[in-house]
Design an enzyme around this catalytic site. Structure first.
Site, mmCIF file in Angstrom:
data_model
loop_
_atom_site.group_PDB
_atom_site.id
_atom_site.type_symbol
_atom_site.label_atom_id
_atom_site.label_comp_id
_atom_site.label_asym_id
_atom_site.label_seq_id
_atom_site.Cartn_x
_atom_site.Cartn_y
_atom_site.Cartn_z
ATOM 1 N N HIS A 114 24.160 20.132 -7.446
ATOM 2 C CA HIS A 114 22.910 19.302 -6.806
ATOM 3 C C HIS A 114 22.712 17.907 -7.658
ATOM 4 O O HIS A 114 23.087 18.057 -8.826
ATOM 5 C CB HIS A 114 21.684 19.748 -6.757
ATOM 6 C CG HIS A 114 21.134 20.092 -8.063
ATOM 7 N ND1 HIS A 114 21.268 21.578 -8.645
ATOM 8 C CD2 HIS A 114 20.233 19.567 -8.801
ATOM 9 C CE1 HIS A 114 20.706 21.447 -9.837
ATOM 10 N NE2 HIS A 114 20.075 20.178 -9.851
ATOM 11 N N TYR A 177 23.110 7.609 -13.780
ATOM 12 C CA TYR A 177 23.926 8.959 -13.149
ATOM 13 C C TYR A 177 24.845 9.073 -14.307
ATOM 14 O O TYR A 177 25.069 10.332 -14.678
ATOM 15 C CB TYR A 177 24.594 8.342 -11.987
ATOM 16 C CG TYR A 177 25.705 9.384 -11.319
ATOM 17 C CD1 TYR A 177 25.271 10.387 -10.896
ATOM 18 C CD2 TYR A 177 26.787 9.203 -11.573
ATOM 19 C CE1 TYR A 177 26.241 11.211 -10.156
ATOM 20 C CE2 TYR A 177 28.046 9.758 -11.053
ATOM 21 C CZ TYR A 177 27.449 11.149 -10.311
ATOM 22 O OH TYR A 177 28.416 11.915 -9.887
ATOM 23 N N ALA A 179 24.608 8.570 -17.409
ATOM 24 C CA ALA A 179 24.068 9.354 -18.562
ATOM 25 C C ALA A 179 23.745 10.666 -18.290
ATOM 26 O O ALA A 179 24.037 11.503 -19.339
ATOM 27 C CB ALA A 179 22.744 8.610 -18.808
ATOM 28 N N LYS A 181 25.547 12.633 -16.492
ATOM 29 C CA LYS A 181 26.761 13.394 -16.422
ATOM 30 C C LYS A 181 27.412 13.673 -17.617
ATOM 31 O O LYS A 181 28.020 14.544 -18.170
ATOM 32 C CB LYS A 181 27.783 12.617 -15.334
ATOM 33 C CG LYS A 181 27.354 12.857 -13.883
ATOM 34 C CD LYS A 181 27.192 14.369 -13.194
ATOM 35 C CE LYS A 181 27.181 14.130 -11.770
ATOM 36 N NZ LYS A 181 26.932 15.741 -11.171
ATOM 37 N N GLU A 215 28.912 12.140 2.815
ATOM 38 C CA GLU A 215 28.240 10.906 3.695
ATOM 39 C C GLU A 215 27.623 10.188 2.575
ATOM 40 O O GLU A 215 27.427 8.968 2.740
ATOM 41 C CB GLU A 215 27.114 11.667 4.400
ATOM 42 C CG GLU A 215 27.209 11.260 5.774
ATOM 43 C CD GLU A 215 26.123 12.103 6.443
ATOM 44 O OE1 GLU A 215 24.916 11.915 6.663
ATOM 45 O OE2 GLU A 215 26.544 13.095 7.311
#
Ligand code: NDP
Length: 287
Positions: A114, A177, A179, A181, A215
């Site tokens: 998620h 984002y 950071a 990961k 999507e």
């Protein structure tokens, strides 16, 4: 296995499915998939169902999860359940693992997939957003791992962590984002070393994904991408396969992800400029 380019997405999937089915690798296995109401997570739930696994899925939207569970049962899942809630709340992370214990008495595979909502644009200076995203995209992964490790040690199970090229190299417009990961790589690569030192048979697979046509990705990044995303169904299957085979890391799509990583430490400035040039940066308007 034939290279991806020479095969259709369906053909490619058939080869992987045959591999996994031949060995009945996941039949009856007990698997948690997070972020499984849409996108790659939803597709992973369907593949696991077809393979006859037990699945427990989670995300925020109850109605979507209910539909995915119904479809999983139609496809042949040994059992299918969901828990809904936000992974901002570490109690949910723990509750999902507790539910697996109650349902099945053990766990074979934990798929952490998620992500919370973030923007695709120049960094806007919002520190609170980064704190929140770290909670959803990183800390909840750690919390679930801590809760699940006793069961995974008992079963000799696997942890799959879904990451991104943005978790390995600097890509513009995704600072918060990215950071979260990169944090996953640091934590799980260190933990993997400790498990090996202590001879604990729990595998950790870090999945480094390029652009995938979900999507969410179509909505947020497709205007900047010069090539279409890879199919989410094949991606989902590659993730499951890499975990079942206890690989250290997965690169998907292979060439698009692996080559930049090979250039990274040898010619970082060159890779930085390649990365900037591979995006239609003029389409990103400062918000
Ligand atoms: P989606 O947006 O399709 O799915 C995200 C999932 O997370 C949904 O099920 C969503 O459901 C859930 N979610 C969102 N917010 C929360 C929250 N606060 N708490 C709990 N669950 C939440 O993403 P993708 O399928 O595109 O991506 C899946 C993974 O692949 C991610 O880890 C992503 O970083 C990675 N990846 C994807 C790429 C791509 O191009 N698509 C590229 C590189 C990596 P709900 O809204 O119901 O909560």
């Amino acid at each position: 296995q034939m290279p991806f380019k020479t095969m259709t997405a369906k053909g490619h999937m058939r080869v992987i499915i045959m591999d996994l089915h031949r060995d009945n690798m996941l039949k009856g296995k007990r698997v948690i998939v997070t972020g499984a109401s849409t996108g790659i997570g939803e597709q992973m739930a369907y593949h696991l169902a077809r393979m006859g696994a037990h699945v427990l899925i989670t995300a925020r939207t109850e109605a979507k999860l209910q539909k995915v569970v119904t479809r999983c049962l139609e496809l042949g899942a040994a059992s299918a359940h969901f828990i809904n809630g936000s992974m901002e709340d570490m109690a949910l992370a723990e509750d999902v693992v507790k539910e697996a214990k109650q349902l099945w008495g053990g766990l074979d595979m934990l798929i952490l997939n998620h992500i919370g909502y973030t923007y695709f644009n120049y960094f806007d200076g919002d520190v609170e957003h980064i704190r929140k995203l770290l909670e959803i995209n990183f800390l909840s992964y750690v919390a679930m791992t801590v809760s699940a490790l006793p069961m995974l040690k008992e079963s000799g199970g696997s942890i799959l962590v879904v990451s991104s090229t943005a978790g390995k190299i600097g890509i513009p417009f995704v600072a918060p984002y990215s950071a979260t990961k990169f944090a996953l790589d640091g934590f799980f690569s260190s933990l993997r070393q400790e498990l090996i030192i202590e001879n604990i048979s729990v595998s950790i697979t870090l999945c480094i994904l390029g652009h995938i046509a979900t999507e969410t990705a179509e909505k947020t990044v497709s205007h900047v991408m010069q090539k279409p995303g890879a199919p989410k169904e094949v991606c989902a299957l590659e993730i499951i396969k890499s975990g079942a085979l206890r690989k250290r890391e997965l690169y998907y799509p292979y060439t698009a992800v692996r080559i930049p990583l090979l250039i990274r430490d040898w010619a970082p400035e060159f890779l930085d400029s390649l990365t900037r040039n591979s995006l239609n940066v003029e389409n990103v308007k400062r918000s």
